[in-house]
Scaffold this motif. Structure first.
Motif, PDB file in Angstrom:
ATOM      1  N   THR A  26       0.707  -1.170  -0.111  1.00 60.20           N
ATOM      2  CA  THR A  26       0.060   0.055   0.069  1.00 60.20           C
ATOM      3  C   THR A  26       0.885   1.283   0.002  1.00 60.20           C
ATOM      4  OG1 THR A  26      -1.603  -1.241   1.269  1.00 60.20           O
ATOM      5  CG2 THR A  26      -1.909   1.068   1.227  1.00 60.20           C
ATOM      6  N   ALA A  27       2.090   1.306   0.891  1.00 58.37           N
ATOM      7  CA  ALA A  27       2.815   2.374   0.921  1.00 58.37           C
ATOM      8  C   ALA A  27       3.504   2.474  -0.655  1.00 58.37           C
ATOM      9  CB  ALA A  27       3.815   2.341   2.074  1.00 58.37           C
ATOM     10  N   ALA A  28       3.991   1.508  -1.198  1.00 58.79           N
ATOM     11  CA  ALA A  28       4.694   1.824  -2.382  1.00 58.79           C
ATOM     12  C   ALA A  28       3.606   2.156  -3.459  1.00 58.79           C
ATOM     13  CB  ALA A  28       5.240   0.219  -2.885  1.00 58.79           C
ATOM     14  N   ASN A  77       4.075   5.308  -5.770  1.00 62.20           N
ATOM     15  CA  ASN A  77       4.080   5.365  -7.303  1.00 62.20           C
ATOM     16  C   ASN A  77       3.157   6.338  -7.926  1.00 62.20           C
ATOM     17  OD1 ASN A  77       2.407   3.817  -9.461  1.00 62.20           O
ATOM     18  ND2 ASN A  77       4.713   3.495  -9.702  1.00 62.20           N
ATOM     19  N   ARG A  78       2.145   6.457  -7.242  1.00 62.32           N
ATOM     20  CA  ARG A  78       0.831   7.355  -7.824  1.00 62.32           C
ATOM     21  C   ARG A  78       1.129   8.740  -7.580  1.00 62.32           C
ATOM     22  NH1 ARG A  78      -2.706   3.318  -5.697  1.00 62.32           N
ATOM     23  NH2 ARG A  78      -2.872   4.431  -3.437  1.00 62.32           N
ATOM     24  N   ALA A  79       1.947   9.031  -6.249  1.00 60.64           N
ATOM     25  CA  ALA A  79       2.183  10.590  -5.944  1.00 60.64           C
ATOM     26  C   ALA A  79       2.820  11.042  -6.961  1.00 60.64           C
ATOM     27  CB  ALA A  79       2.708  10.415  -4.757  1.00 60.64           C
ATOM     28  N   VAL A  80       4.116  10.162  -7.381  1.00 57.06           N
ATOM     29  CA  VAL A  80       5.195  10.626  -8.377  1.00 57.06           C
ATOM     30  C   VAL A  80       4.571  10.613  -9.745  1.00 57.06           C
ATOM     31  CG1 VAL A  80       7.224   9.892  -9.676  1.00 57.06           C
ATOM     32  CG2 VAL A  80       7.079   9.392  -7.168  1.00 57.06           C
ATOM     33  N   ALA A  81       3.558   9.722 -10.226  1.00 52.34           N
ATOM     34  CA  ALA A  81       3.028   9.674 -11.597  1.00 52.34           C
ATOM     35  C   ALA A  81       2.139  11.069 -11.527  1.00 52.34           C
ATOM     36  CB  ALA A  81       2.172   8.448 -12.039  1.00 52.34           C
ATOM     37  N   GLY A  82       1.440  11.501 -10.670  1.00 53.68           N
ATOM     38  CA  GLY A  82       0.579  12.420 -10.698  1.00 53.68           C
ATOM     39  C   GLY A  82       1.031  13.799 -10.424  1.00 53.68           C
ATOM     40  N   LEU A 134       6.799  11.392 -15.442  1.00 55.87           N
ATOM     41  CA  LEU A 134       7.671  10.919 -14.679  1.00 55.87           C
ATOM     42  C   LEU A 134       7.215   9.683 -13.930  1.00 55.87           C
ATOM     43  CD1 LEU A 134      10.809  11.018 -13.930  1.00 55.87           C
ATOM     44  CD2 LEU A 134      10.215  12.241 -12.107  1.00 55.87           C
ATOM     45  N   THR A 135       7.570   8.644 -13.713  1.00 58.75           N
ATOM     46  CA  THR A 135       7.375   7.433 -13.149  1.00 58.75           C
ATOM     47  C   THR A 135       8.332   6.871 -12.152  1.00 58.75           C
ATOM     48  OG1 THR A 135       7.408   5.926 -15.116  1.00 58.75           O
ATOM     49  CG2 THR A 135       5.136   7.014 -14.782  1.00 58.75           C
ATOM     50  N   VAL A 136       7.902   6.034 -11.520  1.00 59.73           N
ATOM     51  CA  VAL A 136       8.928   5.184 -10.657  1.00 59.73           C
ATOM     52  C   VAL A 136       8.426   3.785 -10.705  1.00 59.73           C
ATOM     53  CG1 VAL A 136       9.812   7.137  -9.273  1.00 59.73           C
ATOM     54  CG2 VAL A 136       7.825   5.610  -8.391  1.00 59.73           C
ATOM     55  N   SER A 137       9.369   2.796 -10.427  1.00 59.56           N
ATOM     56  CA  SER A 137       8.986   1.545 -10.462  1.00 59.56           C
ATOM     57  C   SER A 137       9.575   1.033  -9.065  1.00 59.56           C
ATOM     58  CB  SER A 137       9.925   0.586 -11.678  1.00 59.56           C
ATOM     59  OG  SER A 137       9.475   1.005 -12.801  1.00 59.56           O
ATOM     60  N   ALA A 138       8.760   0.011  -8.500  1.00 55.34           N
ATOM     61  CA  ALA A 138       9.055  -0.373  -6.908  1.00 55.34           C
ATOM     62  C   ALA A 138       9.054  -2.114  -6.978  1.00 55.34           C
ATOM     63  CB  ALA A 138       7.885   0.198  -6.206  1.00 55.34           C
ATOM     64  N   GLY A 139      10.091  -2.309  -6.068  1.00 51.43           N
ATOM     65  CA  GLY A 139      10.397  -3.613  -5.757  1.00 51.43           C
ATOM     66  C   GLY A 139      10.117  -3.804  -4.106  1.00 51.43           C
TER      67      GLY A 139
END
Length: 571
Positions: free
Chosen positions: A285-287, A291-296, A310-315
């Protein structure tokens, strides 16, 4: 607080405690010697000795509590003040009972609470104790009959002045030392560009979180974040603009990171979030929130960027679910991040996410067997770290093709599971063969050709996975009948196996392996198309190529992915 800072604090506390105990002993000795005419029998001497030892033991016990216990540490300043006040009161009692005109001797003891308060509480508390000591000496001197002009009075006055001077100087020195230590800590642990903790700080915090999780028997999670296409941004606008973007992104991530989490810069375009006492679901949920904060978010110069946003990928990885130590946890999160990046980016991926979904889907009587599958995949991964990332990406590609081909949700889920587990039979293959740096000999190939059948045998006990056994068994069959293990041809090969044959080969030729030479993404697609109708179902090839091209257009990073080829023979 880093280890060297903790050691410094512990050393100061130990020195303060030792000084307190010694000061107490000195005060008691002076108190006893202040009346030379008094004789002590055994009982009275024992009473005096117990009066020394019991308070000393109380001091040590309470100091240990305030140093070690978290609740105690919050009350540490109040405890330090109480210690100094008690010592001050004891010295005052000695001063009041002293039977000599040499009052400077017990008065000099006031130096101890003054010095200790400077060290533990700061300059102004030291000045306050110095003022109290001077006032106490002045009042008790008057009470003892010492008048102005007397040399003893002069000594007492000079002693009071020394208290103030020492408190001012020593308190100032301690303030400078603390500011210097804080600055050094920032230089050592802080990333100068973003203001976040650097890689050294991340490692220390990760180790500390793992130690706490093991001790408290609680979970904790790790998120690795990577900026998609950041190299292209740097190449287009230069590293200065890239640095500004990193600063902007770091501030955004800080705003959306949970309060109890630790956000650090992990590498050039990667960030890490350590989540103490956090389960896998909460970490996911935190990731997703990050992810949504960066994309928006609207970034500086966004209109001119050569890609949409700009987007981020998360693992994500979790202790104890995915790993038992920090190195395993970091590797698991890194594998999940790599999978997220190579399957299109702008995704949140947890380690072994497919098996987690499988565990939630299967019946209770199959759940234990599913957990055994997770263990087996971990073993395979330990033998050949390429296998996990490969299986996860193949699962993603298979699902992508299945959606484009209109496969229903239930069958699509089976396709995804089968694609992830298709190499499970490699468990039976020696590590030396899996990681061989060069072409396989005929004996090695005979062994490799058995892994589909071995994988099918492993899956047989799980009733829910019966439909994917043909897919696992036949995923190396070729459309023209030249494959193995049974040499099936055309539509006789199960549809899922035909899909898997294409996506499995594509990932094999777009992943760096020691026994293959590098190709670009476009060259890899041409290689797949070259074997269209021979190794691969023409319909599946067409659908897959369209999927990859659509993904590439959406990702916007260009066609610079690397690939490897092996003349059509993939392990």
């Amino acid at each position: 607080m880093q280890e060297w800072q903790k050691k410094r604090e512990e050393n100061l506390k130990e020195l303060t405690l030792g000084t307190h105990v010694l000061a107490y002993l000195i005060a008691v000795v002076i108190f006893i010697s202040s009346d030379p005419g008094k004789e002590y029998d055994l009982n009275s001497f024992t009473a005096v000795l117990m009066g020394i030892l019991i308070p000393a033991a109380v001091f040590i016990t309470l100091d240990y509590y305030f140093m070690q216990d978290k609740n105690g540490q919050r009350a540490l300043p109040a405890w330090n003040f109480a210690k100094h006040a008690v010592l001050f009161a004891m010295i005052t009692a000695v001063f009041a009972s002293y039977r000599s005109e040499e009052l400077w001797l017990p008065g000099a003891l006031y130096l101890l609470p003054v010095v200790l308060s400077c060290i533990t509480l700061g300059r102004w508390w030291g000045m306050a104790f110095a003022g109290a000591a001077a006032a106490s000496i002045f009042i008790l001197s008057l009470h003892a009959g010492i008048t102005a002009g007397n040399r003893a009075a002069e000594a007492v006055l000079v002693l009071g002045g020394i208290f103030f001077l020492l408190a001012w100087f020593l308190g100032g020195i301690m303030e400078v030392e603390k500011r210097t230590a804080a600055r050094l800590a920032a230089m050592v642990n802080e990333d100068s560009l973003t203001g976040l903790g650097n890689h050294r700080f991340f490692r220390d915090e990760l180790n500390r979180a793992m130690e706490r999780a093991i001790k408290e028997q609680e979970p904790f999670s790790l998120i690795l974040l990577d900026i998609d296409c950041f190299k292209l941004y740097n190449d287009t606008y230069g590293h200065t603009q890239g640095d500004l973007l990193l600063q902007e992104l770091a501030n955004l991530l800080k705003e959306h990171t949970p309060p109890h989490a630790v956000l650090t810069r992990y590498s050039s375009d990667e960030f890490a979030v350590i989540l103490p006492n956090t389960g896998l679901q909460e970490a996911n949920t935190a990731a997703m929130r990050l992810n949504r904060a960066v994309a928006g978010y609207s970034y500086s110069g966004e209109i001119n960027r050569p890609f949409d946003k700009l987007t981020v990928s998360a693992g994500i990885a979790n202790y104890p679910y995915h790993a038992q130590n920090t190195q395993e946890l970091l590797e698991a999160a890194d594998e999940a991040l790599y999978s997220s990046k190579t399957t299109g980016g702008n995704r949140v991926q947890s380690y072994h996410a497919i098996l987690e979904r499988l565990s939630r889907t299967v019946e209770d009587n199959d759940r234990e067997l599913t957990n055994s599958l997770r263990t087996l995949m971990t073993v395979v991964n330990a033998k050949d770290r390429y296998t996990y990332g490969h299986s996860d990406r193949v699962s993603y590609y298979a699902k992508m093709v299945g959606i484009r081909m209109g496969i229903g949700p239930d069958e699509l889920r089976l396709l995804e599971f089968g694609a992830f587990l298709h190499d499970l039979g490699k468990l039976e293959i020696p590590r030396e063969v899996l990681n061989k740096n060069g072409p396989l000999c005929d004996a090695d190939w005979d062994m490799m050709r058995n892994h589909p059948a071995w994988g099918a045998e492993i899956l047989k006990p799980i009733s829910m996975l019966q439909p994917i056994i043909p897919m696992v068994l036949h995923h190396h069959e070729n459309y023209d009948g030249s494959g193995y293990p049974q040499g099936l041809k055309g539509k006789k090969i199960p549809l899922f196996a035909r899909i898997l044959r294409v996506v499995d080969s594509y990932d094999a030729i777009t992943t760096n392996r020691p026994y293959h030479r590098l190709l670009s993404r476009e060259e890899a697609l041409k290689e797949i198309e070259r074997w269209r109708g021979l190794h691969y179902d023409p319909l599946v090839v067409d659908v897959f190529i369209n999927c990859i091209k659509a993904q590439q257009e959406h990702q916007g990073c260009g066609g610079d992915g690397s690939a490897v080829v092996s003349g059509g023979r993939f392990r």
